[in-house]
Design a protein around this motif. Structure first.
Motif, PDB file in Angstrom:
ATOM      1  N   SER A 273      -7.727  -4.192  -4.439  1.00 17.69           N
ATOM      2  CA  SER A 273      -7.249  -2.863  -3.953  1.00 17.69           C
ATOM      3  C   SER A 273      -8.098  -1.784  -4.830  1.00 17.69           C
ATOM      4  O   SER A 273      -8.059  -1.891  -6.020  1.00 17.69           O
ATOM      5  CB  SER A 273      -5.931  -2.784  -4.188  1.00 17.69           C
ATOM      6  OG  SER A 273      -4.954  -3.529  -3.385  1.00 17.69           O
ATOM      7  N   GLN A 274      -8.375  -0.495  -4.067  1.00 23.36           N
ATOM      8  CA  GLN A 274      -9.147   0.432  -4.597  1.00 23.36           C
ATOM      9  C   GLN A 274      -8.063   1.341  -4.958  1.00 23.36           C
ATOM     10  O   GLN A 274      -7.232   1.835  -4.287  1.00 23.36           O
ATOM     11  CB  GLN A 274     -10.167   1.321  -4.059  1.00 23.36           C
ATOM     12  CG  GLN A 274     -11.060   2.281  -4.425  1.00 23.36           C
ATOM     13  CD  GLN A 274     -10.320   3.540  -4.468  1.00 23.36           C
ATOM     14  OE1 GLN A 274      -9.651   3.985  -3.449  1.00 23.36           O
ATOM     15  NE2 GLN A 274     -10.215   4.232  -5.578  1.00 23.36           N
TER      16      GLN A 274
ATOM     17  N   PHE B 104       0.756  -1.196   0.007  1.00 22.98           N
ATOM     18  CA  PHE B 104      -0.071  -0.065  -0.042  1.00 22.98           C
ATOM     19  C   PHE B 104       0.826   1.234  -0.026  1.00 22.98           C
ATOM     20  O   PHE B 104       1.675   1.492   0.944  1.00 22.98           O
ATOM     21  CB  PHE B 104      -0.835   0.058   1.228  1.00 22.98           C
ATOM     22  CG  PHE B 104      -1.691  -1.124   1.558  1.00 22.98           C
ATOM     23  CD1 PHE B 104      -3.037  -1.540   0.557  1.00 22.98           C
ATOM     24  CD2 PHE B 104      -1.442  -2.345   2.347  1.00 22.98           C
ATOM     25  CE1 PHE B 104      -3.818  -2.492   0.726  1.00 22.98           C
ATOM     26  CE2 PHE B 104      -2.391  -3.266   2.364  1.00 22.98           C
ATOM     27  CZ  PHE B 104      -3.380  -3.263   1.571  1.00 22.98           C
TER      28      PHE B 104
ATOM     29  N   ASN C 289      -6.266   2.616  -1.809  1.00 18.77           N
ATOM     30  CA  ASN C 289      -7.133   2.279  -0.613  1.00 18.77           C
ATOM     31  C   ASN C 289      -7.357   3.578   0.274  1.00 18.77           C
ATOM     32  O   ASN C 289      -7.015   3.683   1.326  1.00 18.77           O
ATOM     33  CB  ASN C 289      -6.189   1.217   0.044  1.00 18.77           C
ATOM     34  CG  ASN C 289      -6.656  -0.117  -0.475  1.00 18.77           C
ATOM     35  OD1 ASN C 289      -7.637  -0.435  -1.276  1.00 18.77           O
ATOM     36  ND2 ASN C 289      -5.870  -1.024  -0.308  1.00 18.77           N
TER      37      ASN C 289
ATOM     38  N   GLN D 156     -15.536  -5.455   1.451  1.00 13.76           N
ATOM     39  CA  GLN D 156     -14.325  -5.420   1.811  1.00 13.76           C
ATOM     40  C   GLN D 156     -14.155  -4.720   3.302  1.00 13.76           C
ATOM     41  O   GLN D 156     -15.054  -3.782   3.670  1.00 13.76           O
ATOM     42  CB  GLN D 156     -13.441  -4.443   0.920  1.00 13.76           C
ATOM     43  CG  GLN D 156     -13.028  -5.005  -0.452  1.00 13.76           C
ATOM     44  CD  GLN D 156     -11.790  -6.087  -0.350  1.00 13.76           C
ATOM     45  OE1 GLN D 156     -10.866  -5.942   0.598  1.00 13.76           O
ATOM     46  NE2 GLN D 156     -12.145  -7.280  -1.066  1.00 13.76           N
TER      47      GLN D 156
ATOM     48  N   ILE E 286     -14.240   5.837   0.828  1.00 14.14           N
ATOM     49  CA  ILE E 286     -13.986   4.432   0.555  1.00 14.14           C
ATOM     50  C   ILE E 286     -14.851   3.632   1.320  1.00 14.14           C
ATOM     51  O   ILE E 286     -15.154   2.606   0.952  1.00 14.14           O
ATOM     52  CB  ILE E 286     -12.509   4.194   0.566  1.00 14.14           C
ATOM     53  CG1 ILE E 286     -11.967   2.977  -0.088  1.00 14.14           C
ATOM     54  CG2 ILE E 286     -11.977   4.378   2.160  1.00 14.14           C
ATOM     55  CD1 ILE E 286     -10.354   2.731  -0.198  1.00 14.14           C
TER      56      ILE E 286
ATOM     57  N   THR F 268     -15.179  -4.863  -4.300  1.00 16.92           N
ATOM     58  CA  THR F 268     -15.135  -3.739  -3.187  1.00 16.92           C
ATOM     59  C   THR F 268     -16.065  -3.785  -2.357  1.00 16.92           C
ATOM     60  O   THR F 268     -15.846  -3.507  -1.007  1.00 16.92           O
ATOM     61  CB  THR F 268     -15.204  -2.354  -4.260  1.00 16.92           C
ATOM     62  OG1 THR F 268     -13.875  -2.273  -5.037  1.00 16.92           O
ATOM     63  CG2 THR F 268     -15.305  -1.230  -3.422  1.00 16.92           C
TER      64      THR F 268
ATOM     65  N   ARG G 202     -17.080   0.268   0.249  1.00 20.51           N
ATOM     66  CA  ARG G 202     -16.932  -0.913   0.747  1.00 20.51           C
ATOM     67  C   ARG G 202     -18.326  -1.505   1.530  1.00 20.51           C
ATOM     68  O   ARG G 202     -18.264  -2.686   1.958  1.00 20.51           O
ATOM     69  CB  ARG G 202     -15.736  -0.798   1.435  1.00 20.51           C
ATOM     70  CG  ARG G 202     -14.484  -0.486   0.840  1.00 20.51           C
ATOM     71  CD  ARG G 202     -13.277  -0.823   1.785  1.00 20.51           C
ATOM     72  NE  ARG G 202     -12.001  -0.914   1.169  1.00 20.51           N
ATOM     73  CZ  ARG G 202     -11.064  -1.504   1.495  1.00 20.51           C
ATOM     74  NH1 ARG G 202     -10.931  -1.932   2.686  1.00 20.51           N
ATOM     75  NH2 ARG G 202      -9.668  -1.651   0.832  1.00 20.51           N
TER      76      ARG G 202
ATOM     77  N   ILE H 226     -11.732   0.851   6.319  1.00 25.20           N
ATOM     78  CA  ILE H 226     -10.293   1.365   6.642  1.00 25.20           C
ATOM     79  C   ILE H 226     -10.407   2.341   7.751  1.00 25.20           C
ATOM     80  O   ILE H 226     -11.531   3.306   7.709  1.00 25.20           O
ATOM     81  CB  ILE H 226      -9.772   1.936   5.511  1.00 25.20           C
ATOM     82  CG1 ILE H 226      -9.609   0.708   4.373  1.00 25.20           C
ATOM     83  CG2 ILE H 226      -8.354   2.530   5.942  1.00 25.20           C
ATOM     84  CD1 ILE H 226      -8.953   1.261   2.942  1.00 25.20           C
TER      85      ILE H 226
END
Length: 213
Positions: free
Chosen positions: A44-45, A4, A62, A207, A78, A204, A82, A210
């Motif tokens: 991964s975005q 990342f 991400n 997930q 994000i 996505t 998700r 974050i």
């Protein structure tokens, strides 16, 4: 191994040692003149912004903030896309605002530009229909909505590859080589100076969220 990071060089090639065959490689060229690319693990975005004035291409992965928009706003965006119950498919305006925040993460701005939000909201019904078609499928194949001739917003499924030869052929065309079905949503803004693209893999939704460090 996880990889990342944020790439902020005009000429950059990033990869992770030990990458699997289903990793995704996203190129960026014109700008920069000599090209750049980033390789990420499945799911991964990624966002990228090409700056035609400075000749640079910046990646955000991400939700990492590459320049200086509010990090909390980007993380909220994000985590919105998700969510496992997929509210983004029922809320066109919410999706538009989230996309603007993710695009701003890789742009040289200190806040999410109103111009970018407004452009995405104007196209929100079409983009939402595009996202619904993509995320309602099992393989990313769907009938993509027509795009207006002068619409600065595009939405399309990225090409996927099944083997290394196919991946090489896609990259030779200057296109994203996706290991998983991936939706690419782009916006041209800043009087044509910037082109920002958000890449959303089909996995996505669902997930893990974050959290801020």
């Amino acid at each position: 191994m996880r990889c990342f990071f944020v790439a902020v060089l005009a000429i950059l090639t990033a990869s992770c040692i030990g990458a699997s065959a289903s990793d995704t490689t996203i190129p960026c060229a014109g700008p920069p003149d000599k090209g750049a690319s980033v390789a990420v693990h499945p799911g991964s975005q990624v966002s990228k912004t090409q700056d035609r004035q400075s000749g640079t291409c910046v990646f955000s992965i991400n939700g990492a903030v590459a320049t200086s928009p509010p990090a909390g706003q980007v993380l909220e965006a994000i985590n919105f896309v998700r969510k496992p119950d997929k509210p983004m498919l029922r809320d066109p305006k919410g999706l538009a605002v989230a996309l603007a925040s993710l695009m701003a993460a890789s742009a040289p701005v200190n806040q999410v530009p109103d111009e970018l939000i407004s452009a995405l909201i104007r196209s929100s019904e079409r983009v939402s229909a595009c996202a619904r078609g993509f995320f309602s499928s099992n393989d990313g194949k769907f009938n993509q909505p027509d795009q207006g001739k002068d619409d600065p917003i595009t939405c399309a499924a990225a090409p996927t590859y099944s083997d290394e030869r196919g991946k090489h052929e896609i990259l030779e065309r200057g296109e994203i080589a996706a290991g998983l079905p991936t939706l690419a949503i782009s916006a041209t803004w800043g009087s044509g100076r910037f082109v920002s693209t958000v890449y959303l893999p089909i996995v996505t939704p669902g997930q893990p969220p974050i959290s801020a460090q």
